[in-house]
Design a protein around this motif. Structure first.
Motif, PDB file in Angstrom:
ATOM      1  N   HIS A   1       0.841  -1.329   0.093  1.00  0.00           N
ATOM      2  CA  HIS A   1      -0.007   0.138  -0.024  1.00  0.00           C
ATOM      3  C   HIS A   1       0.806   1.136   0.234  1.00  0.00           C
ATOM      4  N   GLY A   2       1.876   1.140  -0.931  1.00  0.00           N
ATOM      5  CA  GLY A   2       2.378   2.655  -1.165  1.00  0.00           C
ATOM      6  C   GLY A   2       1.282   3.552  -1.782  1.00  0.00           C
ATOM      7  N   TYR A   3       1.278   4.813  -1.502  1.00  0.00           N
ATOM      8  CA  TYR A   3       0.018   5.683  -2.074  1.00  0.00           C
ATOM      9  C   TYR A   3       0.499   6.823  -2.901  1.00  0.00           C
ATOM     10  N   THR A   4       2.062   6.916  -2.857  1.00  0.00           N
ATOM     11  CA  THR A   4       2.342   8.198  -3.801  1.00  0.00           C
ATOM     12  C   THR A   4       3.634   7.718  -4.530  1.00  0.00           C
ATOM     13  N   MET A   5       3.991   8.417  -5.635  1.00  0.00           N
ATOM     14  CA  MET A   5       5.372   8.005  -6.045  1.00  0.00           C
ATOM     15  C   MET A   5       6.446   8.199  -5.382  1.00  0.00           C
ATOM     16  N   GLN A   6       6.465   9.174  -4.430  1.00  0.00           N
ATOM     17  CA  GLN A   6       7.528   9.749  -3.474  1.00  0.00           C
ATOM     18  C   GLN A   6       7.894   8.480  -2.553  1.00  0.00           C
ATOM     19  N   GLU A   7       6.813   7.865  -2.114  1.00  0.00           N
ATOM     20  CA  GLU A   7       6.865   6.942  -1.102  1.00  0.00           C
ATOM     21  C   GLU A   7       7.316   5.467  -2.019  1.00  0.00           C
ATOM     22  N   CYS A   8       7.026   5.244  -3.141  1.00  0.00           N
ATOM     23  CA  CYS A   8       7.668   4.268  -3.926  1.00  0.00           C
ATOM     24  C   CYS A   8       8.853   4.307  -4.220  1.00  0.00           C
ATOM     25  N   ARG A   9       9.288   5.629  -4.639  1.00  0.00           N
ATOM     26  CA  ARG A   9      10.763   5.694  -4.820  1.00  0.00           C
ATOM     27  C   ARG A   9      11.439   5.639  -3.710  1.00  0.00           C
ATOM     28  N   GLU A  10      11.174   6.050  -2.677  1.00  0.00           N
ATOM     29  CA  GLU A  10      12.044   5.960  -1.420  1.00  0.00           C
ATOM     30  C   GLU A  10      12.016   4.342  -1.084  1.00  0.00           C
ATOM     31  N   ALA A  11      11.165   3.559  -1.368  1.00  0.00           N
ATOM     32  CA  ALA A  11      11.263   2.038  -1.048  1.00  0.00           C
ATOM     33  C   ALA A  11      12.253   1.454  -1.911  1.00  0.00           C
ATOM     34  N   LEU A  12      12.047   1.804  -3.196  1.00  0.00           N
ATOM     35  CA  LEU A  12      13.130   1.477  -4.247  1.00  0.00           C
ATOM     36  C   LEU A  12      14.306   1.922  -3.869  1.00  0.00           C
ATOM     37  N   ASP A  13      14.644   3.024  -3.383  1.00  0.00           N
ATOM     38  CA  ASP A  13      16.082   3.586  -2.865  1.00  0.00           C
ATOM     39  C   ASP A  13      16.409   2.859  -1.745  1.00  0.00           C
ATOM     40  N   SER A  14      15.466   2.474  -0.926  1.00  0.00           N
ATOM     41  CA  SER A  14      15.946   1.778   0.264  1.00  0.00           C
ATOM     42  C   SER A  14      16.234   0.325   0.062  1.00  0.00           C
ATOM     43  N   GLY A  15      16.194  -0.328  -1.051  1.00  0.00           N
ATOM     44  CA  GLY A  15      16.487  -1.725  -1.383  1.00  0.00           C
ATOM     45  C   GLY A  15      15.243  -2.766  -1.332  1.00  0.00           C
ATOM     46  N   PHE A  16      14.114  -2.196  -1.559  1.00  0.00           N
ATOM     47  CA  PHE A  16      13.011  -2.918  -1.712  1.00  0.00           C
ATOM     48  C   PHE A  16      13.047  -3.780  -3.024  1.00  0.00           C
ATOM     49  N   SER A  17      12.498  -4.975  -3.038  1.00  0.00           N
ATOM     50  CA  SER A  17      12.528  -5.707  -4.343  1.00  0.00           C
ATOM     51  C   SER A  17      11.215  -5.686  -5.118  1.00  0.00           C
TER      52      SER A  17
END
Length: 276
Positions: free
Chosen positions: A83-99
């Motif tokens: 449940h990522g609700y924004t592009m910013q949240e999703c980008r932060e997860a990507l940058d944090s190593g989420f797969s």
């Protein structure tokens, strides 16, 4: 290292007629138990960081925790944003190593949901990871009502977003504490008829276990999210640990006693999704 993307665990599930559990984490104790249970059962597992987890622990920390567990596990482990609700949240997860990223645009119009999900799926795929989207709104027990997934909308969403997995609303409800409900099989079959994208059930705790198993083995539902059921098991284990000796105050000692009960509860959940 066994860090895996969502596609890497769901495509074999689709072909092999089984499902993978997306387990909603809240802290180190439960995520460690989830991986231990998956290793004991010899199956992949999806560790999920939802909104309440992220409110408690920052995404960069969660990414490191998930990746540490994955890198030391003997089974595939997906580090998944739920449940990522924004592009910013999703980008932060990507940058944090989420797969894997799950973007939830289910409250938006169909056009906006497709456009925003497609953008996030493209970002995920460019980075070599996966994306889950949601079409049709899954409601909450004692809260917002669901809006069921329209099969034609699902077909359009799957094609135009390019998602690796599609969460659908077919009678499932978030935060349900009993298993007295059931899913709309006719609607599931209608969605399956128009797309081969692996399907996802949010609010899996409210689905009867027999129906979970039947759908895992006999439908294109390849991922069930389980949160409430295991949170209740953790609460029971924690309460027993605290009450066993009211004079104790060291939380490390207390929390250690939740591990074995959580592993046992999680193993029961995982077994329901395995192939026959």
């Amino acid at each position: 290292m066994t860090l895996a993307t969502l596609a890497e665990v769901l495509q074999p599930a689709l072909k092999g007629r089984y499902a993978v559990a997306g387990l909603v984490t809240l802290g180190w104790e439960d995520m460690r138990a989830f991986v231990a249970a998956a290793e004991a059962e010899g199956c992949p597992v999806i560790l999920q960081a939802g909104p309440s987890c992220r409110a408690h622990t920052p995404l960069p920390i969660l990414g490191k925790m998930f990746r540490h567990l994955a890198e030391n596990a003997s089974v595939p482990v997906v580090a998944h944003l739920d449940h990522g609700y924004t592009m910013q949240e999703c980008r932060e997860a990507l940058d944090s190593g989420f797969s894997s990223l799950m973007f939830d645009g289910s409250r938006k119009s169909l056009t906006q949901n497709i456009d925003e999900t497609a953008e996030i799926a493209a970002m995920a795929h460019a980075a070599g990871i996966s994306c889950e989207g949601e079409i049709g709104f899954v409601g909450y027990a004692n809260g917002e009502n669901s809006a069921g997934t329209d099969p034609d909308d699902a077909a359009k969403f799957a094609v135009e977003t390019g998602v690796d997995a599609m969460a659908i609303s077919v009678g499932n409800v978030h935060l349900q504490q009993d298993k007295e409900g059931g899913l709309d099989i006719a609607r599931i079959r209608a969605i399956e008829a128009v797309t081969r994208v692996p399907l996802v059930i949010h609010g899996g705790s409210g689905v009867p276990v027999a129906q979970r198993s039947a759908l895992a083995r006999g439908s294109n539902i390849c991922k069930f999210n389980i949160g409430t059921e295991l949170r209740m098991a953790f609460g029971d284990a924690l309460r027993a640990a605290v009450n066993s000796d009211p004079s104790r105050f060291d939380r490390v000692t207390i929390l250690k006693e939740t591990h074995d009960p959580m592993v046992a509860a999680t193993r029961r959940v995982l077994r329901a999704f395995m192939a026959e």
